[in-house]
Design a protein around this motif. Structure first.
Motif, mmCIF file in Angstrom:
data_model
loop_
_atom_site.group_PDB
_atom_site.id
_atom_site.type_symbol
_atom_site.label_atom_id
_atom_site.label_comp_id
_atom_site.label_asym_id
_atom_site.label_seq_id
_atom_site.Cartn_x
_atom_site.Cartn_y
_atom_site.Cartn_z
ATOM 1 N N VAL A 165 9.346 103.387 12.826
ATOM 2 C CA VAL A 165 10.533 103.391 13.844
ATOM 3 C C VAL A 165 11.226 104.818 13.854
ATOM 4 O O VAL A 165 10.624 105.538 13.050
ATOM 5 C CB VAL A 165 12.188 103.001 13.218
ATOM 6 N N ASP A 166 11.338 105.306 15.387
ATOM 7 C CA ASP A 166 11.614 106.627 15.713
ATOM 8 C C ASP A 166 12.831 107.681 14.794
ATOM 9 O O ASP A 166 14.015 106.520 14.833
ATOM 10 C CB ASP A 166 13.035 106.677 16.500
ATOM 11 N N PHE A 167 12.638 108.624 13.630
ATOM 12 C CA PHE A 167 13.849 108.896 12.514
ATOM 13 C C PHE A 167 14.646 109.191 13.333
ATOM 14 O O PHE A 167 16.030 109.217 12.549
ATOM 15 C CB PHE A 167 12.487 110.248 12.962
ATOM 16 N N ALA A 168 14.720 109.564 14.899
ATOM 17 C CA ALA A 168 16.399 109.177 15.455
ATOM 18 C C ALA A 168 17.321 108.543 15.423
ATOM 19 O O ALA A 168 18.335 108.613 15.471
ATOM 20 C CB ALA A 168 16.510 110.371 16.947
ATOM 21 N N ASN A 169 16.287 107.489 15.667
ATOM 22 C CA ASN A 169 17.118 106.205 15.226
ATOM 23 C C ASN A 169 17.599 105.547 14.528
ATOM 24 O O ASN A 169 19.026 104.768 13.756
ATOM 25 C CB ASN A 169 15.979 104.779 16.088
ATOM 26 N N LEU A 170 16.926 105.254 12.999
ATOM 27 C CA LEU A 170 17.484 105.989 11.809
ATOM 28 C C LEU A 170 18.694 106.306 11.479
ATOM 29 O O LEU A 170 19.442 105.697 10.353
ATOM 30 C CB LEU A 170 15.661 105.892 10.588
ATOM 31 N N LEU A 171 18.113 107.833 11.966
ATOM 32 C CA LEU A 171 19.644 108.360 11.989
ATOM 33 C C LEU A 171 20.773 107.128 12.155
ATOM 34 O O LEU A 171 22.545 108.217 11.622
ATOM 35 C CB LEU A 171 19.319 109.997 11.881
ATOM 36 N N LEU A 172 21.001 107.618 13.489
ATOM 37 C CA LEU A 172 21.992 106.920 14.368
ATOM 38 C C LEU A 172 22.125 105.733 13.333
ATOM 39 O O LEU A 172 23.313 105.533 13.197
ATOM 40 C CB LEU A 172 21.427 106.507 15.575
ATOM 41 N N LEU A 173 21.462 104.466 13.004
ATOM 42 C CA LEU A 173 22.052 103.414 12.225
ATOM 43 C C LEU A 173 22.274 103.624 10.972
ATOM 44 O O LEU A 173 22.866 102.704 10.700
ATOM 45 C CB LEU A 173 20.562 102.399 11.878
ATOM 46 N N ALA A 174 22.074 104.804 10.183
ATOM 47 C CA ALA A 174 22.794 105.549 9.529
ATOM 48 C C ALA A 174 24.136 105.932 9.285
ATOM 49 O O ALA A 174 24.441 106.904 8.321
ATOM 50 C CB ALA A 174 22.152 105.890 8.434
ATOM 51 N N SER A 175 24.943 106.440 10.533
ATOM 52 C CA SER A 175 26.439 107.614 11.140
ATOM 53 C C SER A 175 26.683 106.280 11.417
ATOM 54 O O SER A 175 27.623 104.960 11.438
ATOM 55 C CB SER A 175 25.331 107.620 11.771
ATOM 56 N N GLU A 176 28.262 107.315 11.288
ATOM 57 C CA GLU A 176 29.198 106.690 11.677
ATOM 58 C C GLU A 176 29.963 106.117 13.060
ATOM 59 O O GLU A 176 30.631 105.780 13.732
ATOM 60 C CB GLU A 176 30.431 107.715 11.262
ATOM 61 N N GLU A 177 29.519 107.117 13.631
ATOM 62 C CA GLU A 177 28.767 106.817 15.279
ATOM 63 C C GLU A 177 28.636 105.495 15.148
ATOM 64 O O GLU A 177 28.530 104.455 15.995
ATOM 65 C CB GLU A 177 28.083 107.970 15.359
ATOM 66 N N TYR A 178 27.407 104.834 14.287
ATOM 67 C CA TYR A 178 26.860 103.303 15.515
ATOM 68 C C TYR A 178 28.055 103.062 14.597
ATOM 69 O O TYR A 178 28.289 101.969 15.427
ATOM 70 C CB TYR A 178 25.555 103.139 14.582
ATOM 71 N N ARG A 179 28.930 103.043 13.942
ATOM 72 C CA ARG A 179 29.584 102.241 12.950
ATOM 73 C C ARG A 179 30.591 101.865 14.172
ATOM 74 O O ARG A 179 31.480 100.776 14.664
ATOM 75 C CB ARG A 179 29.546 102.219 11.147
ATOM 76 N N ASP A 180 31.408 102.774 14.400
ATOM 77 C CA ASP A 180 32.448 103.269 14.985
ATOM 78 C C ASP A 180 31.903 102.315 16.875
ATOM 79 O O ASP A 180 32.618 101.894 16.773
ATOM 80 C CB ASP A 180 32.775 104.220 15.770
#
Length: 285
Positions: A165-180
């Motif tokens: 999986v693209d590392f950038a996507n993994l970071l996004l899924l573990a971020s508050e931006e995704y939660r918001d």
């Protein structure tokens, strides 16, 4: 023994030690002598001199430091031990000088009050830039005392997904931006996360999806403030980097030519005269 965070004084002395070893290692001094000298320059009220005594004992018996560092898991982190082990390995191009420079930067980041987000990105970038084993490297990173249980579980989960999986996507899924974004869309956040990175890191990850990971690392380094990861020096295949050896080869070639001329019937020594020397003046035209 589980690793726990050390007092700031210990990290100050560790950073000094790694810098000292790195600078003196360039003089081709044996690591055993370097550690013996450095021991007396460290603050005696810290635990580092005692750790060095243990390292020296192992170094004298096996010629390696990493096994002793792993045994001192209450003092050295698993990632520190892993880097030294890779530098001492017979295979690979990861050098002890590079390991010491990384350890020095990591210790200085801890002294400055480094965050879990910045520490993870720094350590993971070290693995990527130096082409170290992801499975063993991430396992070592997960045991760092700066990470809590949620971080540890996420890092260990990352081992199975990295490269798929693209590392950038993994970071996004573990971020508050995704939660918001989930909350704004009125979607459940149950079984999602953990949301370990801030909204800023999530936005950076969105902007770097599908791009070279080095651009993501560069952006994260600027915004999280962790130290720049030392770049591996490219191998220089130019023979001029070893001029002393080249001069020896040239001298050997000259001697071989002289021997060949002697076997063919003698050596014409006049060609070795400087211009204007070796002549009989009265016979010159």
């Amino acid at each position: 023994m589980a690793n726990v965070a050390l007092d700031r004084t210990e990290y100050v002395e560790q950073a000094f030690l790694y810098k000292l070893l790195r600078e003196r290692l360039a003089d081709q001094m044996p690591m055993q002598e370097l550690l013996e000298q450095a021991r007396y320059e460290l603050l005696a009220t810290t635990k580092l001199p005692m750790a060095i005594d243990y390292l020296l004992t192992e170094l004298k018996h096996s010629g390696l430091m990493a096994p002793a560092m792993y045994k001192l898991g209450h003092y050295f982190t698993a990632f520190q031990s892993y880097l030294v082990a890779q530098a001492e390995a017979d295979v690979g191009r990861f050098t002890m000088g590079a390991a010491l420079q990384i350890l020095e930067s990591e210790a200085n980041f801890r002294i400055a009050g480094g965050t879990p987000q910045g520490m993870f990105m720094f350590q993971f970038e070290v693995l990527c830039r130096n082409r170290l084993n992801y499975d063993k490297g991430l396992t070592a990173i997960s045991g760092d005392p700066i990470f809590d249980t949620a971080w540890t579980k996420w890092i260990l989960m990352l081992r199975a997904q990295i490269g798929l999986v693209d590392f950038a996507n993994l970071l996004l899924l573990a971020s508050e931006e995704y939660r918001d974004r989930l909350l704004a869309a009125e979607e459940s956040i149950e079984n999602k996360g953990p949301f370990l990175f801030g909204a800023r890191e999530g936005v950076i990850a969105i902007g770097n999806r599908g791009k070279d990971p080095l651009f993501l690392f560069a952006a994260m380094q600027r915004h999280l403030g962790y130290p720049p990861v030392p770049r591996p020096k490219p191998r220089n295949d130019n023979p001029d980097v070893i001029p002393a050896l080249m001069r020896r080869v040239e001298r050997l070639e000259s001697r071989i030519k002289l021997m060949e001329e002697e076997r063919r019937g003698g050596i014409d020594i006049t060609k070795f005269y400087a211009k204007g020397q070796g002549r009989i003046p009265e016979l010159d035209p």
